[in-house]
Structure formats: C-alpha cells, structure tokens
Write a protein that holds these residues in place. Structure first.
Motif, PDB file in Angstrom:
ATOM      1  N   ASP A 202     -16.794 -24.497 -15.220  1.00 16.84           N
ATOM      2  CA  ASP A 202     -17.716 -24.540 -16.367  1.00 16.84           C
ATOM      3  C   ASP A 202     -17.751 -25.935 -16.987  1.00 16.84           C
ATOM      4  O   ASP A 202     -18.765 -26.378 -17.513  1.00 16.84           O
ATOM      5  N   LYS A 203     -16.588 -26.627 -16.898  1.00 19.32           N
ATOM      6  CA  LYS A 203     -16.521 -27.988 -17.482  1.00 19.32           C
ATOM      7  C   LYS A 203     -17.067 -29.037 -16.523  1.00 19.32           C
ATOM      8  O   LYS A 203     -17.045 -30.221 -16.821  1.00 19.32           O
TER       9      LYS A 203
ATOM     10  N   GLU B  47     -13.016 -21.815 -15.826  1.00 16.08           N
ATOM     11  CA  GLU B  47     -13.149 -22.729 -16.967  1.00 16.08           C
ATOM     12  C   GLU B  47     -13.335 -24.171 -16.493  1.00 16.08           C
ATOM     13  O   GLU B  47     -14.164 -24.907 -17.021  1.00 16.08           O
TER      14      GLU B  47
ATOM     15  N   THR C  20      -9.364 -17.340 -13.850  1.00 13.90           N
ATOM     16  CA  THR C  20     -10.074 -17.638 -15.096  1.00 13.90           C
ATOM     17  C   THR C  20      -9.993 -19.133 -15.406  1.00 13.90           C
ATOM     18  O   THR C  20     -10.982 -19.744 -15.826  1.00 13.90           O
TER      19      THR C  20
END
Ligand code: AMP
Length: 294
Positions: free
Chosen positions: A214-215, A211, A207
C-alpha cells in the motif's frame, strides 16, 4: 438431512432431485468442520435448492509422510453442525467405497502445480483432482464452493472445471479467520499450545506485506523477505515457502502489478499450515469470482 454412504444411493437421490429441476450446491470437505466450512455451507444454502456436503479424508492427496492417519475426524459433531446449516445431504463414503480396487484411471494436473504446495507435496493436486472428478460425477452439482484459504486448489479446480468441461460454476469463498487472524483450519488442533500462541504471526506477516505494498513497495523479493523475517522472528515454525505469483495463473512476477497472491506454508512440530492474501494492485479481494477477471 440424510446421510448417504454409498455411491449408488447418492446417484439415486441426485437423479430424483435433478428430475425436479433442483439446483445443487456442493461443498466438498475432509470434515472436522469449523467456521470456514460453515461459511461455504451458508453461501451454498442461500444460492441453491439442495445443499450437498461431502466428508471424505482422501488418501490419494496425502503423501506417504503426511498426516492422513492423524488428520482430525469427528463425524457426530460434523453431522450436527451440518444439520444446523440446513444441509440436505451428507455424502460420507468409506475409502473402500471411493476406491474399491487399485484405480486404473486418475486425473493429472499439468499446470499451476509446479509451485507452492504442488511443489512441496508432489502428487497432491492429482489426488485432489481425481477425487473431485469422482465427486463431481456422483453429485452433479450446479455450483461448487471452495475456500481461497486453499488458493492453489481454487486455481487448479478452475482449470479442471474448464479443461474437462464440467458444467459447474466454481464459487470461491474468502478465508475465515480466528480473532487473532490465524486462518481457521481443521489442522489447527494439532498445534502445540505455545505454537498456537504465536501462529497469528502468519497473518500478521501477510498484513505487514499488504501495508508495505500500500505504501508503494513493488519488488516481490522485498515483500518475501519482509514476510519470512517476521515469521522467523516471532515463531519457531520452519518456513516451507513464502512466494508471490500472479493469480490464478501462478506464474512468477518480477514487479507487483494486477492480481497476485502472497502465499506461505510453515511447518510446525505436528502440523503444516498455509495462508495467503490475494491482492489487486493493493486492493484485497480474497474471494468471489473477481479472482478470475483477468
Ligand atoms: P478441507 O476440509 O480442509 O478440505 O476444506 C474444505 C473446504 O473448506 C475447502 O474448499 C477449503 O478451502 C475450505 N476452507 C477450509 N478452511 C477455510 C477457511 N478458514 N476459510 C474459508 N474456507 C475454508
């Protein structure tokens, strides 16, 4: 629900169903059922006239030092869970029934096995492909259901079905997890209590990787380091691999793009666990036939 233990009886029952043009949904397992398996059965129940569950701990796919003898088994419990899910037929053969003599033919998988579990477990996917070929020929399924928890297995089965022209639709089903994120697995019962308490770090690390992606992080090495560091800092498990490959081709990637898998395997004292996420440029897919859009 009928329990069938012989190939001959299974063939008789399947040809009866086929003569009535029934579609057959097939869920191959090694038993000790949990909610992951039940999700596959539920999907098969919705999409087919007949649901066949096979329970067979396949010696061919275990290495000499692996956990064939300690693999958990509880057929009575499996039988009642299968009944609740509306399974029509359980195929529950013995090892002697499936492999009555030293086999003279087996299936070799030539692609997608030089990485991940294929690399750590030589011969494993040949064993999987051989037993599946036998099961497909016995059950003659319309659709076969596989969990993306074993994402490399899904990739290998996709190649097997397509290269050997099995008239079977492969249905990948996304990973079912415990409340703390640990992927459900029959092997989880072999974790020591203190290992179980910390095992959620596997999914937490995936996870965290998602993240970071995603950044905007696109360097696979940075993501692998992030995942490994987190696992090492929060558990005593020994990392077998943390890898990133294109999916389902399982080729190396130098820059994160398109569909790729972040996969890991960690050895605990009595059990080796695997987990993964499949991402599409930051969009998690983890299941359905979208896996094979590219
Ligand atoms: P096994 O009994 O471990 O061979 O698993 C039988 C099938 O269930 C395989 O297709 C697995 O990928 C699938 N499966 C196992 N665990 C899970 C899970 N947590 N979520 C979804 N599918 C699973």
């Amino acid at each position: 629900m009928r329990v069938i233990t012989t190939i001959q009886e299974m063939r008789k029952e399947i040809s009866k169903q086929k003569s009535h043009s029934k579609s057959i949904g097939f869920v191959p397992t090694m038993g000790f059922l949990h909610e992951g398996h039940l999700t596959l059965l539920k999907k098969a129940r919705i999409e087919n006239d007949i649901v066949v569950l096979s329970i067979f701990v396949n010696p061919l796919q275990f290495g000499p030092k692996e956990d064939f003898s300690t693999y958990p088994r509880d057929f009575a419990r499996d039988q009642s869970l299968a009944e609740c899910e509306g399974v029509d037929l359980i195929f529950y053969p013995s090892v002697e029934e499936m492999y009555p003599h030293k086999t003279s033919a087996r299936v070799i998988i030539q692609d997608r096995t030089d990485v991940l579990c294929g690399k750590s477990r030589p011969g494993h996917f040949d064993g999987v492909a051989t037993v599946l070929t036998k099961l497909f020929n016995i059950v003659l399924p319309t659709r076969a259901y596989f969990g993306t928890k074993d994402a490399q297995q899904v990739a290998v089965v996709e190649g097997l079905i397509s290269d050997l022209n099995f008239p079977i639709e492969l249905i990948p089903v996304e990973i079912v997890r415990e409340e703390d994120g640990l992927a459900k697995s029959s092997r989880n019962v072999n974790l020591l209590p203190e290992e179980r308490a910390k095992a959620s770090v596997l999914y937490k690390s995936l996870t965290a990787a998602k993240e970071a992606i995603d950044k905007g992080v696109r360097d696979p090495e940075a993501i692998k380091t992030l995942v490994s560091t987190m696992i090492r800092s929060e558990s005593n498990g020994k990392i077998d691999y943390v890898e990133i490959y294109s999916y389902p081709q399982l080729k190396s990637v130098e820059y994160l793009a398109d569909i790729f898998i972040i996969a890991l395997a960690v050895q605990f004292s009595r059990v080796r666990l695997i987990d993964n996420i499949i991402l599409d440029l930051g969009q998690e897919i983890g299941g359905e036939n979208e896996c094979f859009d590219t």
